[in-house]
Design a protein around this motif. Structure first.
Motif, PDB file in Angstrom:
ATOM      1  N   THR A  31     -12.112   1.296  -1.353  1.00  0.00           N
ATOM      2  CA  THR A  31     -11.296   2.108  -2.406  1.00  0.00           C
ATOM      3  C   THR A  31     -12.550   3.050  -3.045  1.00  0.00           C
ATOM      4  O   THR A  31     -13.759   2.313  -2.910  1.00  0.00           O
ATOM      5  N   ARG A  32     -12.399   3.850  -3.834  1.00  0.00           N
ATOM      6  CA  ARG A  32     -12.995   4.707  -4.561  1.00  0.00           C
ATOM      7  C   ARG A  32     -12.799   4.302  -6.085  1.00  0.00           C
ATOM      8  O   ARG A  32     -11.492   4.569  -6.509  1.00  0.00           O
ATOM      9  N   MET A  33     -13.767   4.181  -7.087  1.00  0.00           N
ATOM     10  CA  MET A  33     -13.255   3.994  -8.343  1.00  0.00           C
ATOM     11  C   MET A  33     -14.414   4.712  -9.173  1.00  0.00           C
ATOM     12  O   MET A  33     -15.634   4.878  -9.031  1.00  0.00           O
ATOM     13  N   THR A  34     -14.065   5.274 -10.427  1.00  0.00           N
ATOM     14  CA  THR A  34     -14.908   6.062 -11.262  1.00  0.00           C
ATOM     15  C   THR A  34     -15.735   4.951 -12.148  1.00  0.00           C
ATOM     16  O   THR A  34     -15.323   3.757 -12.127  1.00  0.00           O
ATOM     17  N   VAL A  35     -16.767   5.363 -12.829  1.00  0.00           N
ATOM     18  CA  VAL A  35     -17.525   4.397 -13.630  1.00  0.00           C
ATOM     19  C   VAL A  35     -16.665   3.810 -14.725  1.00  0.00           C
ATOM     20  O   VAL A  35     -16.511   2.612 -14.872  1.00  0.00           O
ATOM     21  N   ARG A  36     -15.909   4.702 -15.423  1.00  0.00           N
ATOM     22  CA  ARG A  36     -14.715   4.294 -16.180  1.00  0.00           C
ATOM     23  C   ARG A  36     -13.999   3.176 -15.917  1.00  0.00           C
ATOM     24  O   ARG A  36     -13.592   2.065 -16.280  1.00  0.00           O
ATOM     25  N   GLU A  37     -13.431   3.207 -14.610  1.00  0.00           N
ATOM     26  CA  GLU A  37     -12.597   2.367 -14.009  1.00  0.00           C
ATOM     27  C   GLU A  37     -13.210   1.119 -13.707  1.00  0.00           C
ATOM     28  O   GLU A  37     -12.351   0.077 -13.931  1.00  0.00           O
ATOM     29  N   LEU A  38     -14.584   1.020 -13.377  1.00  0.00           N
ATOM     30  CA  LEU A  38     -15.235   0.021 -12.909  1.00  0.00           C
ATOM     31  C   LEU A  38     -15.701  -0.950 -14.133  1.00  0.00           C
ATOM     32  O   LEU A  38     -15.444  -2.005 -14.270  1.00  0.00           O
ATOM     33  N   LEU A  39     -15.779  -0.119 -15.185  1.00  0.00           N
ATOM     34  CA  LEU A  39     -16.151  -0.761 -16.626  1.00  0.00           C
ATOM     35  C   LEU A  39     -14.842  -1.327 -17.102  1.00  0.00           C
ATOM     36  O   LEU A  39     -14.795  -2.290 -18.090  1.00  0.00           O
ATOM     37  N   ASP A  40     -13.548  -0.892 -16.738  1.00  0.00           N
ATOM     38  CA  ASP A  40     -12.533  -1.431 -17.303  1.00  0.00           C
ATOM     39  C   ASP A  40     -11.861  -2.590 -16.520  1.00  0.00           C
ATOM     40  O   ASP A  40     -10.875  -2.962 -16.921  1.00  0.00           O
ATOM     41  N   LEU A  41     -12.384  -3.081 -15.380  1.00  0.00           N
ATOM     42  CA  LEU A  41     -12.073  -4.198 -14.745  1.00  0.00           C
ATOM     43  C   LEU A  41     -11.824  -5.446 -15.530  1.00  0.00           C
ATOM     44  O   LEU A  41     -12.814  -5.559 -16.157  1.00  0.00           O
ATOM     45  N   ALA A  42     -10.680  -6.155 -15.220  1.00  0.00           N
ATOM     46  CA  ALA A  42     -10.745  -7.585 -16.003  1.00  0.00           C
ATOM     47  C   ALA A  42     -10.046  -8.259 -15.175  1.00  0.00           C
ATOM     48  O   ALA A  42      -9.340  -8.189 -14.184  1.00  0.00           O
ATOM     49  N   PRO A  43     -10.219  -9.777 -15.344  1.00  0.00           N
ATOM     50  CA  PRO A  43      -9.264 -10.805 -14.674  1.00  0.00           C
ATOM     51  C   PRO A  43      -7.980 -10.254 -14.738  1.00  0.00           C
ATOM     52  O   PRO A  43      -7.342  -9.892 -15.532  1.00  0.00           O
ATOM     53  N   GLY A  44      -7.357 -10.214 -13.421  1.00  0.00           N
ATOM     54  CA  GLY A  44      -5.824 -10.107 -13.171  1.00  0.00           C
ATOM     55  C   GLY A  44      -5.721  -8.396 -12.742  1.00  0.00           C
ATOM     56  O   GLY A  44      -4.456  -8.374 -12.316  1.00  0.00           O
ATOM     57  N   ALA A  45      -6.817  -7.722 -12.697  1.00  0.00           N
ATOM     58  CA  ALA A  45      -6.600  -6.220 -12.241  1.00  0.00           C
ATOM     59  C   ALA A  45      -6.400  -6.293 -10.692  1.00  0.00           C
ATOM     60  O   ALA A  45      -6.927  -7.410 -10.108  1.00  0.00           O
ATOM     61  N   VAL A  46      -5.605  -5.282 -10.230  1.00  0.00           N
ATOM     62  CA  VAL A  46      -5.346  -5.418  -8.880  1.00  0.00           C
ATOM     63  C   VAL A  46      -5.838  -4.122  -8.144  1.00  0.00           C
ATOM     64  O   VAL A  46      -5.611  -2.968  -8.801  1.00  0.00           O
ATOM     65  N   LEU A  47      -6.767  -4.286  -7.070  1.00  0.00           N
ATOM     66  CA  LEU A  47      -7.146  -2.885  -6.586  1.00  0.00           C
ATOM     67  C   LEU A  47      -6.586  -2.612  -5.249  1.00  0.00           C
ATOM     68  O   LEU A  47      -6.168  -3.421  -4.476  1.00  0.00           O
ATOM     69  N   GLU A  48      -5.974  -1.256  -5.274  1.00  0.00           N
ATOM     70  CA  GLU A  48      -5.270  -0.801  -3.902  1.00  0.00           C
ATOM     71  C   GLU A  48      -6.390  -0.487  -2.895  1.00  0.00           C
ATOM     72  O   GLU A  48      -7.102   0.509  -3.409  1.00  0.00           O
ATOM     73  N   LEU A  49      -6.227  -1.175  -1.866  1.00  0.00           N
ATOM     74  CA  LEU A  49      -7.039  -0.551  -0.612  1.00  0.00           C
ATOM     75  C   LEU A  49      -6.777   0.506   0.042  1.00  0.00           C
ATOM     76  O   LEU A  49      -5.450   0.625   0.035  1.00  0.00           O
ATOM     77  N   ASP A  50      -7.747   0.914   1.063  1.00  0.00           N
ATOM     78  CA  ASP A  50      -7.200   2.232   1.671  1.00  0.00           C
ATOM     79  C   ASP A  50      -6.641   1.651   3.098  1.00  0.00           C
ATOM     80  O   ASP A  50      -6.824   2.208   4.404  1.00  0.00           O
ATOM     81  N   ARG A  51      -5.842   0.336   3.170  1.00  0.00           N
ATOM     82  CA  ARG A  51      -5.527  -0.297   4.374  1.00  0.00           C
ATOM     83  C   ARG A  51      -3.947  -0.854   4.136  1.00  0.00           C
ATOM     84  O   ARG A  51      -4.080  -1.522   3.158  1.00  0.00           O
ATOM     85  N   ALA A  52      -3.252  -0.693   5.134  1.00  0.00           N
ATOM     86  CA  ALA A  52      -1.825  -1.260   4.991  1.00  0.00           C
ATOM     87  C   ALA A  52      -2.006  -2.572   5.190  1.00  0.00           C
ATOM     88  O   ALA A  52      -2.753  -3.254   5.897  1.00  0.00           O
TER      89      ALA A  52
END
Length: 261
Positions: free
Chosen positions: A200-221
């Motif tokens: 996946t792709r993320m902005t720097v802001r999104e990376l800095l906002d990561l916290a335990p429990g966050a879920v990342l959506e990947l580019d694959r089903a």
């Protein structure tokens, strides 16, 4: 008890024997007679790899290799392979015989390797039918290793005994098949293999906002095969499985380019 040149040469040859056992080669290698190193030691070689030694040792050791191995790594069907990574086990084995460990290997210019050793050194040829490589060991290091051995300090366990398998004997090439010879040289090279389930792709802001429990959506089903990558290159795809409580990959497809290689 004072060290003798014979003691140091015996230790240098033992280190060379350990290094020869894991140096990528298409034929079994053995350590030749250690000789005093000179500035011309690099002549005839195409690549140099050096590593700093870890405590209780100090200093550096190096390996010189010929154009055949350098060319085989560059022309690998898996993409260009790193010379330093390919020779790390060689340096590890030599250092273990001397009583310590080797740090991360790095490739250096041939013209600088002698100066980087920091003083007089001993050269140990690693040879089969002809000289294949040269192990460079500083004389001060050999003297210190012999002295520590005389005081009863045991050498470290050789890397080969810790699971680094020696290079398998390869069948001789027929008809000057250079490509096959190059592949044979790489049979014993350790490779880092990565299994990728998605990106996946993320902005720097999104990376800095990561916290335990966050879920990342990947580019694959869900249920899609995972990719097997070597040196960043797609080699195969497969199904993620569990083997004895560890993750594994059941190969279901070989990439076309890898099969052709």
């Amino acid at each position: 008890m004072s060290n003798t040149p014979n003691d140091e040469h015996q230790l240098a040859r033992a280190a060379g024997t350990a290094a020869a056992g894991v140096l990528p080669s298409g034929e079994p290698l053995a350590a030749g007679t250690p000789v005093a190193g000179t500035d011309t030691a690099v002549e005839g070689f195409a690549g140099a790899v050096l590593a700093d030694l870890e405590a209780p040792l100090s200093g550096r050791i190096a390996v010189l290799v010929g154009p055949e191995l350098v060319g085989a790594l560059a022309a690998s069907p898996l993409g260009g392979l790193d010379l330093a990574a390919a020779l790390q086990p060689t340096l590890d084995n030599a250092a273990s015989v001397l009583g310590g460990g080797a740090g991360a290997a790095r490739q250096v210019e041939l013209g600088l390797v002698v100066a980087d050793l920091g003083g007089p050194f001993t050269a140990v040829p690693l040879e089969g039918a002809a000289p294949t490589a040269l192990l460079l060991l500083p004389d001060a290091l050999l003297g210190d290793a012999v002295a520590r051995s005389d005081h009863g300090e045991p050498p470290a366990e050789p890397a080969a005994a810790r699971g680094l398998a020696p290079v398998a004997d390869a069948n001789p090439t027929v008809g000057g098949d250079r490509q096959r010879r190059g592949i044979e040289l790489l049979h014993g090279v350790d490779m880092e293999v990565t299994v990728e389930i998605g990106r996946t792709r993320m902005t720097v802001r999104e990376l800095l906002d990561l916290a335990p429990g966050a879920v990342l959506e990947l580019d694959r089903a869900a249920g899609s095969p995972a990719d097997l990558l070597v040196n960043g290159r797609l080699i195969a795809r497969g199904e993620v499985v569990v083997v004895d409580e560890d993750f594994g990959l059941r190969i279901t497809e070989i990439a076309v380019d890898a099969a052709a290689g």
